[in-house]
Design a protein around this motif. Structure first.
Motif, PDB file in Angstrom:
ATOM      1  N   GLN A 102       0.859  -1.192   0.000  1.00 45.62           N
ATOM      2  CA  GLN A 102       0.000   0.000   0.000  1.00 45.62           C
ATOM      3  C   GLN A 102       0.890   1.236   0.000  1.00 45.62           C
ATOM      4  N   PRO A 103       1.541   1.496  -1.130  1.00 49.75           N
ATOM      5  CA  PRO A 103       2.518   2.587  -1.149  1.00 49.75           C
ATOM      6  C   PRO A 103       1.877   3.968  -1.055  1.00 49.75           C
ATOM      7  N   ALA A 104       2.696   4.894  -0.555  1.00 49.11           N
ATOM      8  CA  ALA A 104       2.316   6.299  -0.604  1.00 49.11           C
ATOM      9  C   ALA A 104       2.498   6.780  -2.036  1.00 49.11           C
ATOM     10  N   LEU A 105       1.602   7.626  -2.494  1.00 47.42           N
ATOM     11  CA  LEU A 105       1.755   8.282  -3.785  1.00 47.42           C
ATOM     12  C   LEU A 105       2.203   9.705  -3.492  1.00 47.42           C
ATOM     13  N   ALA A 106       3.427  10.014  -3.916  1.00 41.06           N
ATOM     14  CA  ALA A 106       4.043  11.265  -3.505  1.00 41.06           C
ATOM     15  C   ALA A 106       4.449  12.112  -4.690  1.00 41.06           C
ATOM     16  N   LEU A 107       4.329  13.412  -4.490  1.00 48.17           N
ATOM     17  CA  LEU A 107       4.861  14.387  -5.434  1.00 48.17           C
ATOM     18  C   LEU A 107       6.324  14.565  -5.069  1.00 48.17           C
ATOM     19  N   THR A 108       7.202  14.344  -6.037  1.00 46.07           N
ATOM     20  CA  THR A 108       8.634  14.367  -5.740  1.00 46.07           C
ATOM     21  C   THR A 108       9.406  14.985  -6.899  1.00 46.07           C
ATOM     22  N   CYS A 109      10.698  15.099  -6.714  1.00 43.34           N
ATOM     23  CA  CYS A 109      11.588  15.665  -7.729  1.00 43.34           C
ATOM     24  C   CYS A 109      12.405  14.543  -8.368  1.00 43.34           C
ATOM     25  N   ALA A 110      12.640  14.650  -9.665  1.00 44.13           N
ATOM     26  CA  ALA A 110      13.516  13.691 -10.328  1.00 44.13           C
ATOM     27  C   ALA A 110      14.937  13.844  -9.779  1.00 44.13           C
ATOM     28  N   GLN A 111      15.344  15.066  -9.508  1.00 42.86           N
ATOM     29  CA  GLN A 111      16.673  15.351  -8.954  1.00 42.86           C
ATOM     30  C   GLN A 111      16.515  16.101  -7.639  1.00 42.86           C
ATOM     31  N   VAL A 112      17.237  15.684  -6.610  1.00 43.53           N
ATOM     32  CA  VAL A 112      17.178  16.342  -5.301  1.00 43.53           C
ATOM     33  C   VAL A 112      18.032  17.606  -5.353  1.00 43.53           C
ATOM     34  N   PRO A 113      17.439  18.771  -5.075  1.00 44.43           N
ATOM     35  CA  PRO A 113      18.235  19.995  -5.062  1.00 44.43           C
ATOM     36  C   PRO A 113      19.324  19.911  -3.988  1.00 44.43           C
ATOM     37  N   GLY A 151      -3.736  -0.847  -2.530  1.00 45.80           N
ATOM     38  CA  GLY A 151      -3.166  -2.126  -2.931  1.00 45.80           C
ATOM     39  C   GLY A 151      -1.858  -1.856  -3.638  1.00 45.80           C
ATOM     40  N   PRO A 152      -1.184  -2.889  -4.097  1.00 47.32           N
ATOM     41  CA  PRO A 152       0.079  -2.686  -4.786  1.00 47.32           C
ATOM     42  C   PRO A 152      -0.081  -1.720  -5.960  1.00 47.32           C
ATOM     43  N   ALA A 153       0.881  -0.855  -6.115  1.00 46.25           N
ATOM     44  CA  ALA A 153       0.828   0.121  -7.212  1.00 46.25           C
ATOM     45  C   ALA A 153       2.247   0.466  -7.620  1.00 46.25           C
ATOM     46  N   THR A 154       2.436   0.580  -8.912  1.00 45.08           N
ATOM     47  CA  THR A 154       3.707   1.040  -9.451  1.00 45.08           C
ATOM     48  C   THR A 154       3.400   2.323 -10.203  1.00 45.08           C
ATOM     49  N   VAL A 155       3.826   3.418  -9.639  1.00 45.64           N
ATOM     50  CA  VAL A 155       3.553   4.714 -10.251  1.00 45.64           C
ATOM     51  C   VAL A 155       4.863   5.486 -10.305  1.00 45.64           C
ATOM     52  N   ASP A 156       5.164   6.027 -11.454  1.00 47.79           N
ATOM     53  CA  ASP A 156       6.287   6.947 -11.638  1.00 47.79           C
ATOM     54  C   ASP A 156       6.011   7.693 -12.932  1.00 47.79           C
ATOM     55  N   GLU A 157       5.371   8.852 -12.791  1.00 46.76           N
ATOM     56  CA  GLU A 157       4.984   9.601 -13.987  1.00 46.76           C
ATOM     57  C   GLU A 157       5.213  11.081 -13.803  1.00 46.76           C
ATOM     58  N   ALA A 158       5.490  11.733 -14.909  1.00 48.92           N
ATOM     59  CA  ALA A 158       5.707  13.174 -14.908  1.00 48.92           C
ATOM     60  C   ALA A 158       4.374  13.894 -14.738  1.00 48.92           C
ATOM     61  N   VAL A 159       4.419  15.013 -14.001  1.00 48.31           N
ATOM     62  CA  VAL A 159       3.279  15.909 -13.850  1.00 48.31           C
ATOM     63  C   VAL A 159       3.805  17.331 -14.003  1.00 48.31           C
ATOM     64  N   ALA A 160       2.910  18.274 -14.152  1.00 50.47           N
ATOM     65  CA  ALA A 160       3.330  19.676 -14.211  1.00 50.47           C
ATOM     66  C   ALA A 160       4.006  20.035 -12.890  1.00 50.47           C
ATOM     67  N   ALA A 161       5.133  20.716 -12.976  1.00 49.19           N
ATOM     68  CA  ALA A 161       5.893  21.089 -11.783  1.00 49.19           C
ATOM     69  C   ALA A 161       5.058  21.964 -10.856  1.00 49.19           C
TER      70      ALA A 161
END
Length: 190
Positions: A102-113, A151-161
């Motif tokens: 049951q993963p968290a769905l998070a808004l994140t950065c591709a690169q860590v500042p 439930g199980p989820a695999t999410v990794d998608e681009a969104v507007a910044a």
């Protein structure tokens, strides 16, 4: 359960959690809520986080079956002593984090500042100097949890910044199942 069993059963105390976090300003909170609303239509099997609870955990200090006054004192000491720079970031990805069931769905950065990584390291060091132990873990990867998959989820998608300004941080106390966090301290970044 019979009455005799109830005599010896201790009520479970809810878990108390203590952590440093960034809290969004009102306009940032509105942008985060708008993104979550946009995703809701495409991701129906998600329990969405109330926008009032949106935050970015900077350093998780621990959990206990009740409040730990000694931890709060040490955390406030760490917060007072920390010196770090404010920074901006523009998270642009939705990704699954944590528990694979049951993963968290998070808004994140591709690169860590670099300034975010520096803040995470400085907070960990300040907390250790104040007396916290066992804080080893991965470096800070800034993210704001928007929801939890059912439930199980695999999410990794681009969104507007979503532009965010990290100008300070808070010491938050949360109780498992409670609707809000209690702010125990607030500090500005330079």
């Amino acid at each position: 359960m019979n009455p005799q069993e109830q005599l010896f059963r201790m009520p479970a105390e809810p878990l108390h959690r203590l952590f440093f976090a960034w809290l969004p300003a009102q306009d940032e909170r509105r942008r985060l809520a708008a993104l979550a609303q946009e995703l809701r239509a495409r991701m129906p099997a998600v329990r969405w986080v109330d926008p009032r609870r949106h935050h970015m955990t900077l350093l998780y200090l621990g959990e206990s079956p009740g409040p730990r006054e000694s931890w709060i004192r040490m955390a406030r000491e760490a917060g007072r002593r920390l010196r770090a720079d404010a920074f901006a970031l523009a998270p642009d990805r939705i990704a699954a984090f944590g528990n694979p069931r049951q993963p968290a769905l998070a808004l994140t950065c591709a690169q860590v500042p670099p300034a975010a990584a520096a803040l995470g390291a400085a907070l960990r060091e300040a907390a250790a100097r104040a007396g916290f132990t066992g804080l080893a873990g991965p470096p800070l990867h800034p993210h704001v949890t928007l929801g939890y998959a059912r439930g199980p989820a695999t999410v990794d998608e681009a969104v507007a910044a979503v532009p965010l300004e990290v100008r300070g941080f808070h010491l938050l106390h949360g109780i498992a199942g409670a609707p809000d966090y209690q702010c125990l301290g607030e500090w500005r970044l330079s």
